[in-house]
Structures are given as C-alpha cells and as structure tokens.
Write an enzyme that holds these catalytic residues in place. Structure first.
Site, PDB file in Angstrom:
ATOM      1  N   TYR A 166       5.568   8.374   2.572  1.00 47.08           N
ATOM      2  CA  TYR A 166       5.743   7.145   1.694  1.00 47.08           C
ATOM      3  C   TYR A 166       6.437   7.699   0.156  1.00 47.08           C
ATOM      4  O   TYR A 166       5.557   8.280  -0.616  1.00 47.08           O
ATOM      5  CB  TYR A 166       4.244   6.696   1.316  1.00 47.08           C
ATOM      6  CG  TYR A 166       4.357   5.216   0.813  1.00 47.08           C
ATOM      7  CD1 TYR A 166       5.415   4.663   0.188  1.00 47.08           C
ATOM      8  CD2 TYR A 166       3.083   4.513   0.573  1.00 47.08           C
ATOM      9  CE1 TYR A 166       5.405   3.277  -0.350  1.00 47.08           C
ATOM     10  CE2 TYR A 166       2.988   3.548  -0.153  1.00 47.08           C
ATOM     11  CZ  TYR A 166       4.003   2.932  -0.652  1.00 47.08           C
ATOM     12  OH  TYR A 166       4.123   1.691  -1.165  1.00 47.08           O
ATOM     13  N   THR A 199      -0.319  -2.335  -1.123  1.00 49.77           N
ATOM     14  CA  THR A 199      -0.468  -3.793  -0.968  1.00 49.77           C
ATOM     15  C   THR A 199      -2.134  -4.006  -0.452  1.00 49.77           C
ATOM     16  O   THR A 199      -2.506  -5.005  -0.746  1.00 49.77           O
ATOM     17  CB  THR A 199       0.369  -4.435  -0.107  1.00 49.77           C
ATOM     18  OG1 THR A 199       1.683  -3.973  -0.316  1.00 49.77           O
ATOM     19  CG2 THR A 199       0.186  -5.798   0.069  1.00 49.77           C
ATOM     20  N   LYS A 258       8.698   5.697   4.704  1.00 46.87           N
ATOM     21  CA  LYS A 258       8.748   4.509   3.996  1.00 46.87           C
ATOM     22  C   LYS A 258       9.499   4.685   2.789  1.00 46.87           C
ATOM     23  O   LYS A 258       8.850   5.346   1.787  1.00 46.87           O
ATOM     24  CB  LYS A 258       7.198   3.904   3.849  1.00 46.87           C
ATOM     25  CG  LYS A 258       7.504   2.365   3.155  1.00 46.87           C
ATOM     26  CD  LYS A 258       5.959   2.055   3.016  1.00 46.87           C
ATOM     27  CE  LYS A 258       5.940   0.743   1.985  1.00 46.87           C
ATOM     28  NZ  LYS A 258       4.908   0.123   1.735  1.00 46.87           N
ATOM     29  N   VAL A 280       9.175  -2.244   5.955  1.00 47.56           N
ATOM     30  CA  VAL A 280       7.331  -2.286   5.757  1.00 47.56           C
ATOM     31  C   VAL A 280       7.641  -3.344   4.653  1.00 47.56           C
ATOM     32  O   VAL A 280       7.623  -2.854   3.398  1.00 47.56           O
ATOM     33  CB  VAL A 280       6.747  -1.021   5.523  1.00 47.56           C
ATOM     34  CG1 VAL A 280       5.273  -1.115   5.281  1.00 47.56           C
ATOM     35  CG2 VAL A 280       7.104  -0.083   6.808  1.00 47.56           C
TER      36      VAL A 280
END
Length: 297
Positions: free
Chosen positions: A137, A49, A165, A205
C-alpha cells in the site's frame, strides 16, 4: 493482468460501529453482502477507510471472520496489517491468516519514516510470515514514507508480494514498475480507475464504491468489453461524487458513513474519535451528488 485472484473491482470497506462505538459485525455482514451483490469482486478491510488505527487486533480478526461468512467465497477478502511496528505487523498477518483472510494489505511503517532498505526489510519479513499473498500500500501522504519505484522493483522478486495499491500520485513511477514487473497494480484513487486500468492495471480499491459499487464495476466492465467510450462516460459520471467524498476537507471514511446513513444503508453512522461525523450541509451536498450520479446511470 495478474493471476492474484483478488478480482478487478475491489472496495475499501468501512468498519461499521454501533452508536455506542462498538464494532457492529451484523452491519458489516450486511454491508459486505450488499457490496458483493452489487458488483465488488473483492473487499479490503481494516485499511484507511476502515479506521484501522482505532480498531483492536481482536476486532480486526472478528471483522475478517464476519465478512468471510457473509460473502461465502463470492469475493476475495483482504485485510490491512500495516502498523508502525514490524513485530506487530507480523502478528497481525498471522492472525489474519488464522481468521481466513485471502490476502494482506500493508503500508510502510508510519511515523518513524524508515529509509528504503528498512522499508524493504519490513515487507520481506511480512511476506515470509504467512502463506498469504501481499498487496503493498503506497500512500506516502498518510505514512510519511514512499515505497520508491526501485524498492518496488526489488520487492517484486518475492513470490508472495503480488500487488500494489497505488496512492502515490506518481504515474511515471507507477508505469516504470508496471512495465518491469508482474505486480498487479490497483489504484486507490477513485479518479484514476480508468486511467490505470487502461495502462494495464489490475483494477481498483475504491472508497466511493462503499456507496455506489456498481458505478465503479461498470468502468472496468465496459473497458473489458472494448467500449472505451462507455468506460470513459462511466468514469466521468462518478467524478462529482468522488470530488465531494475524497477531495473535501473531510476524510473519506466520514463522507462514506454519512452518505450510507442518509441513504439508510448498512455501515453508515458512527465514526471513532478522533474522527467526527459530517455536518448537515455536507450530508446534503453528498446526497445531491449521489442522486445526480444515480439519475445519470
């Protein structure tokens, strides 16, 4: 729950740019302050993002320093260091530590699609490069490479690899790792906030939290208070906006910045190429979904 001190309600923060396309540190400070004031316990910078592929190493470090200044210890500050090159990733990790980050976020090296033994070696090298805790991630749709559950089980043995994540959309594999390790699991998929938290996850998140941080904080607060009915209601009321922001053809970065700009909030507006801004029809739809969510609160 883990003692990673990242918090429960984290936001994958956008990186604000000026109309000319330069990084806007003043807007980043304003956005970070608003997010923390409205419920975020941690901010994750320079991820998907945050348009990390288009920001320079220097900009990433400047962003960490600006956000740390704005939050002043009120929230954990993590920053993305994942690249296609292990050496570059280690350099970014050291730079992040010098800039004052509280933790690192790292996806597997993309494009080259390394095998699992190489993925494991990459992350071990990263964890050994600094004193900072690492959040892995797992987002194979972006990187082309999964962090397989068996690899996660081995990586969990490293004392600085403390969290994941999770954007793998493999709830069975996720539960397998959660049951066998102390890794703090954070969903990166906004529609799974309550589901993963109820299974023993550490939190979320969230991308959509750039716009409505309080709505996602309310989910975990209600669950922790023992009101699972309210937690489910809070989750369900975010779904229409989440679907528009994350389930359309537009990337979440684009929809977040479009909606922030339409609402006159800091952080909205310019995206860097190859991304392009949302069209008027998309913005109108986002505004309608936002207004419906706020009115249902």
């Amino acid at each position: 729950m883990s003692d990673t001190n990242f918090g429960r309600a984290l936001c994958a923060m956008v990186t604000p740019f000026t109309e000319a396309g330069d990084i806007d540190l003043d807007a980043a400070r304003e956005l970070a302050d608003r997010l923390v004031t409205e419920g975020c316990e941690g901010l994750v910078l320079s991820g998907t993002t945050g348009e990390s592929p288009t920001t320079t190493d220097a900009e990433k470090a400047e962003l960490v320093r600006a956000v740390r200044e704005a939050t002043d210890g009120r929230a954990a500050v993590l920053t993305g260091v994942g690249t296609a090159d292990t050496r570059h990733t280690l350099d970014l990790a050291r730079q992040a530590q010098q800039a004052g980050a509280d933790g690192l976020l790292a996806a597997p090296p993309y494009y080259s699609r390394p095998p699992q033994d190489a993925v494991e070696a990459h992350f071990r090298a990263l964890a050994d490069a600094t004193d900072l805790p690492v959040m892995l991630y797992d987002i194979p749709a972006r990187t082309g490479t999964r962090i397989e559950p068996d690899t996660l089980l081995r990586l969990a043995e490293h004392p600085r690899i403390v969290a994941v994540k999770d954007c793998a959309y493999d709830l069975l594999g996720t539960q397998k790792v959660m049951a066998a390790t102390d890794l703090a699991y954070y969903t990166g998929c906004d529609e799974y906030v309550l589901a993963l938290y109820a299974l023993g996850g550490a939190g979320h998140v969230s991308t959509v939290a750039n716009v409505v941080p309080g709505a996602f904080r309310a989910i975990v607060d209600a669950y922790d208070a023992g009101d699972t009915t309210a937690a489910a209601r809070h989750q369900q009321r975010t779904i229409p906006l989440t679907e528009l922001m994350m389930g359309s053809e537009l990337p979440g970065t684009v929809t977040v910045k479009a909606l922030l700009a339409a609402l006159g909030l800091p952080g909205g507006g310019t995206v860097r190429a190859p991304l392009r801004p949302a069209c008027r029809d998309a913005v109108d739809g986002l505004l309608a979904a936002y207004e419906a969510l706020v009115s249902a609160a």
